[in-house]
Design a protein around this motif. Structure first.
Motif, PDB file in Angstrom:
ATOM      1  N   GLU A  67       0.840  -1.202   0.000  1.00 59.69           N
ATOM      2  CA  GLU A  67       0.000   0.000   0.000  1.00 59.69           C
ATOM      3  C   GLU A  67       0.878   1.257   0.000  1.00 59.69           C
ATOM      4  O   GLU A  67       0.553   2.262  -0.643  1.00 59.69           O
ATOM      5  N   MET A  68       2.019   1.200   0.702  1.00 58.73           N
ATOM      6  CA  MET A  68       2.957   2.338   0.728  1.00 58.73           C
ATOM      7  C   MET A  68       3.570   2.558  -0.653  1.00 58.73           C
ATOM      8  O   MET A  68       3.759   3.700  -1.076  1.00 58.73           O
ATOM      9  N   ILE A  69       3.887   1.475  -1.361  1.00 59.07           N
ATOM     10  CA  ILE A  69       4.465   1.608  -2.707  1.00 59.07           C
ATOM     11  C   ILE A  69       3.438   2.273  -3.630  1.00 59.07           C
ATOM     12  O   ILE A  69       3.779   3.146  -4.427  1.00 59.07           O
ATOM     13  N   TYR A  70       2.176   1.886  -3.487  1.00 56.13           N
ATOM     14  CA  TYR A  70       1.143   2.544  -4.289  1.00 56.13           C
ATOM     15  C   TYR A  70       1.108   4.040  -3.975  1.00 56.13           C
ATOM     16  O   TYR A  70       1.046   4.879  -4.873  1.00 56.13           O
ATOM     17  N   CYS A  71       1.166   4.370  -2.682  1.00 56.88           N
ATOM     18  CA  CYS A  71       1.143   5.770  -2.235  1.00 56.88           C
ATOM     19  C   CYS A  71       2.335   6.532  -2.824  1.00 56.88           C
ATOM     20  O   CYS A  71       2.200   7.652  -3.304  1.00 56.88           O
ATOM     21  N   LEU A  72       3.500   5.907  -2.808  1.00 55.01           N
ATOM     22  CA  LEU A  72       4.718   6.519  -3.371  1.00 55.01           C
ATOM     23  C   LEU A  72       4.526   6.834  -4.858  1.00 55.01           C
ATOM     24  O   LEU A  72       4.851   7.933  -5.328  1.00 55.01           O
ATOM     25  N   ILE A  73       3.979   5.859  -5.588  1.00 54.03           N
ATOM     26  CA  ILE A  73       3.769   6.041  -7.030  1.00 54.03           C
ATOM     27  C   ILE A  73       2.748   7.154  -7.277  1.00 54.03           C
ATOM     28  O   ILE A  73       2.944   8.028  -8.115  1.00 54.03           O
ATOM     29  N   TYR A  74       1.676   7.136  -6.482  1.00 52.22           N
ATOM     30  CA  TYR A  74       0.629   8.149  -6.636  1.00 52.22           C
ATOM     31  C   TYR A  74       1.178   9.550  -6.362  1.00 52.22           C
ATOM     32  O   TYR A  74       0.919  10.496  -7.116  1.00 52.22           O
ATOM     33  N   ARG A 114      -0.763  -6.028 -10.024  1.00 50.07           N
ATOM     34  CA  ARG A 114      -1.098  -7.369  -9.514  1.00 50.07           C
ATOM     35  C   ARG A 114      -0.240  -7.708  -8.287  1.00 50.07           C
ATOM     36  O   ARG A 114      -0.733  -8.232  -7.281  1.00 50.07           O
ATOM     37  N   CYS A 115       1.063  -7.386  -8.352  1.00 45.57           N
ATOM     38  CA  CYS A 115       1.972  -7.668  -7.232  1.00 45.57           C
ATOM     39  C   CYS A 115       1.561  -6.890  -5.981  1.00 45.57           C
ATOM     40  O   CYS A 115       1.534  -7.433  -4.876  1.00 45.57           O
ATOM     41  N   LEU A 116       1.244  -5.602  -6.149  1.00 47.64           N
ATOM     42  CA  LEU A 116       0.858  -4.777  -4.995  1.00 47.64           C
ATOM     43  C   LEU A 116      -0.466  -5.272  -4.408  1.00 47.64           C
ATOM     44  O   LEU A 116      -0.643  -5.327  -3.184  1.00 47.64           O
ATOM     45  N   TYR A 117      -1.380  -5.637  -5.284  1.00 47.37           N
ATOM     46  CA  TYR A 117      -2.665  -6.177  -4.822  1.00 47.37           C
ATOM     47  C   TYR A 117      -2.437  -7.454  -4.007  1.00 47.37           C
ATOM     48  O   TYR A 117      -3.029  -7.646  -2.941  1.00 47.37           O
ATOM     49  N   ALA A 118      -1.532  -8.321  -4.500  1.00 54.63           N
ATOM     50  CA  ALA A 118      -1.214  -9.576  -3.787  1.00 54.63           C
ATOM     51  C   ALA A 118      -0.692  -9.259  -2.384  1.00 54.63           C
ATOM     52  O   ALA A 118      -1.040  -9.934  -1.407  1.00 54.63           O
ATOM     53  N   GLY A 119       0.139  -8.222  -2.267  1.00 52.02           N
ATOM     54  CA  GLY A 119       0.688  -7.839  -0.963  1.00 52.02           C
ATOM     55  C   GLY A 119      -0.383  -7.349  -0.014  1.00 52.02           C
ATOM     56  O   GLY A 119      -0.401  -7.700   1.173  1.00 52.02           O
ATOM     57  N   ILE A 120      -1.294  -6.532  -0.533  1.00 48.11           N
ATOM     58  CA  ILE A 120      -2.370  -5.983   0.311  1.00 48.11           C
ATOM     59  C   ILE A 120      -3.312  -7.108   0.763  1.00 48.11           C
ATOM     60  O   ILE A 120      -3.666  -7.211   1.939  1.00 48.11           O
ATOM     61  N   VAL A 121      -3.690  -7.965  -0.176  1.00 50.52           N
ATOM     62  CA  VAL A 121      -4.578  -9.085   0.165  1.00 50.52           C
ATOM     63  C   VAL A 121      -3.903  -9.974   1.223  1.00 50.52           C
ATOM     64  O   VAL A 121      -4.531 -10.421   2.184  1.00 50.52           O
ATOM     65  N   GLY A 122      -2.611 -10.193   1.074  1.00 51.02           N
ATOM     66  CA  GLY A 122      -1.878 -11.048   2.014  1.00 51.02           C
ATOM     67  C   GLY A 122      -1.851 -10.463   3.414  1.00 51.02           C
ATOM     68  O   GLY A 122      -2.205 -11.132   4.395  1.00 51.02           O
ATOM     69  N   ASP A 123      -1.449  -9.201   3.540  1.00 47.14           N
ATOM     70  CA  ASP A 123      -1.267  -8.617   4.873  1.00 47.14           C
ATOM     71  C   ASP A 123      -2.579  -8.269   5.565  1.00 47.14           C
ATOM     72  O   ASP A 123      -2.618  -8.161   6.788  1.00 47.14           O
ATOM     73  N   THR A 124      -3.648  -8.074   4.810  1.00 50.39           N
ATOM     74  CA  THR A 124      -4.937  -7.770   5.451  1.00 50.39           C
ATOM     75  C   THR A 124      -5.776  -9.039   5.661  1.00 50.39           C
ATOM     76  O   THR A 124      -6.899  -8.951   6.154  1.00 50.39           O
TER      77      THR A 124
END
Ligand SMILES: [Mn+2]
Length: 319
Positions: free
Chosen positions: A132-139, A153-163
């Motif tokens: 989620e932080m990487i998305y924020c950085l890009i935004y 897809r990779c960032l989504y996988a990370g968010i789904v995993g940690d939540t």
């Protein structure tokens, strides 16, 4: 969209621009967020700066091959590089010890900030995940960094995993906003969700063993001790064993739970989880800590295992 952290994000973006070669590290015992944030960032940097050399390093985790690959990086490549470490709270948790051989380091992490080990440290517990932080950085880069479909897809996988698939308390309105933006890239989200939920036949047997041998106290504290011979019998890696953790939390009478895994040195790795009572202070007392309701720790022997169980019981009783 989230506006905090502007100063540190600006510093990170300026530093990224300065380096020709960037190597991205993450934590040991990788999980989808570690690898998802690592590869998601790598892909964003590759597409945004095609002339730069971007690498992802760390121990191979076959369990997460579906997210993406690591690279072999020769020692001499570290000279004059920028090293970015994602999703890692303290230096002893970094996979690949060469992380401090670059010219400059950046830490991007959502664990409790106990070790500001990098030159630039962006630590913020209010994010669900490093992804989620990487998305924020890009935004926040306002168009300097771009995301690819596979990076999303990779960032989504990370968010789904940690939540825990948007189950845990770290799932914020911002988390869902980011997930919504990521889905617009059109990758195959059901396949990602399915991968996160997949367990091998041996993991299924271990889950059955854990459920059958679990001890639940009247206080609502549940625990299981997995001795080394049992872990070896099922032939599971530490990443595979993680599948046991959320299953135990589904039992309605359990409020706090602990999983003790005997390691090869005879010490016990501890996973502490809670549905509401803050357990991080107990984790900190036992060489650990991560998040208020979700922490790791270490017990030196069975005596310390018993001590942790008693402390968890006292915690619930005194509430
Ligand atoms: Mn994480």
């Amino acid at each position: 969209m989230k506006k905090d952290n502007e100063a540190v994000i600006h510093e990170i973006l300026k530093t990224i621009e300065k380096y020709q070669t960037i190597i991205i590290h993450r934590h040991k015992d990788a999980d989808p967020d570690a690898i998802g944030s690592q590869i998601g960032l790598a892909q964003a940097l590759r597409v945004s700066y095609p002339q730069k050399n971007i690498y992802t390093v760390g121990k191979d985790e076959p369990l997460f091959d579906w997210i993406g690959p690591m690279q072999d990086v020769a020692d001499q490549i570290y000279q004059d590089t920028l090293v970015i470490i994602v999703d890692t709270g303290s230096r002893d948790r970094i996979s690949d010890m060469r992380w401090d051989r670059g010219a400059q380091t950046i830490k991007i992490d959502h664990h409790v900030n106990v070790d500001a080990f990098a030159d630039i440290n962006w630590s913020d517990e209010s994010f669900s995940s490093a992804s989620e932080m990487i998305y924020c950085l890009i935004y926040q880069s306002k168009g300097n960094l771009h995301l690819t479909q596979d990076g999303a897809r990779c960032l989504y996988a990370g968010i789904v995993g940690d939540t825990g698939r948007f189950l845990y308390d770290d799932t914020s309105s911002y988390t869902l906003q980011v997930a919504s933006e990521l889905l617009k890239f059109g990758f195959d989200a059901p396949t990602v969700n399915r991968h996160e939920d997949d367990i091998s036949p041996n993991v299924a047997k271990m889950v059955a063993y854990a459920l059958q041998n679990l001890e639940i106290e009247d206080s609502g504290v549940g625990h299981i001790i997995l001795k080394r011979d049992i872990i070896q019998k099922f032939g599971l890696s530490s990443g595979e064993l993680d599948a046991v953790i959320p299953v135990i939390g589904r039992i309605s009478t359990i409020q706090i739970w602990a999983i003790f895994r005997e390691k090869s040195d005879g010490k016990y790795h501890v996973n502490l989880r809670s549905k509401g009572t803050v357990i991080i202070d107990i984790a900190k007392k036992h060489h650990g800590g991560d998040h208020p309701l979700s922490s790791g720790a270490t017990a030196n022997d069975l005596g310390e295992v018993q001590q942790i169980i008693e402390e968890l019981n006292e915690l619930v009783v005194n509430e």
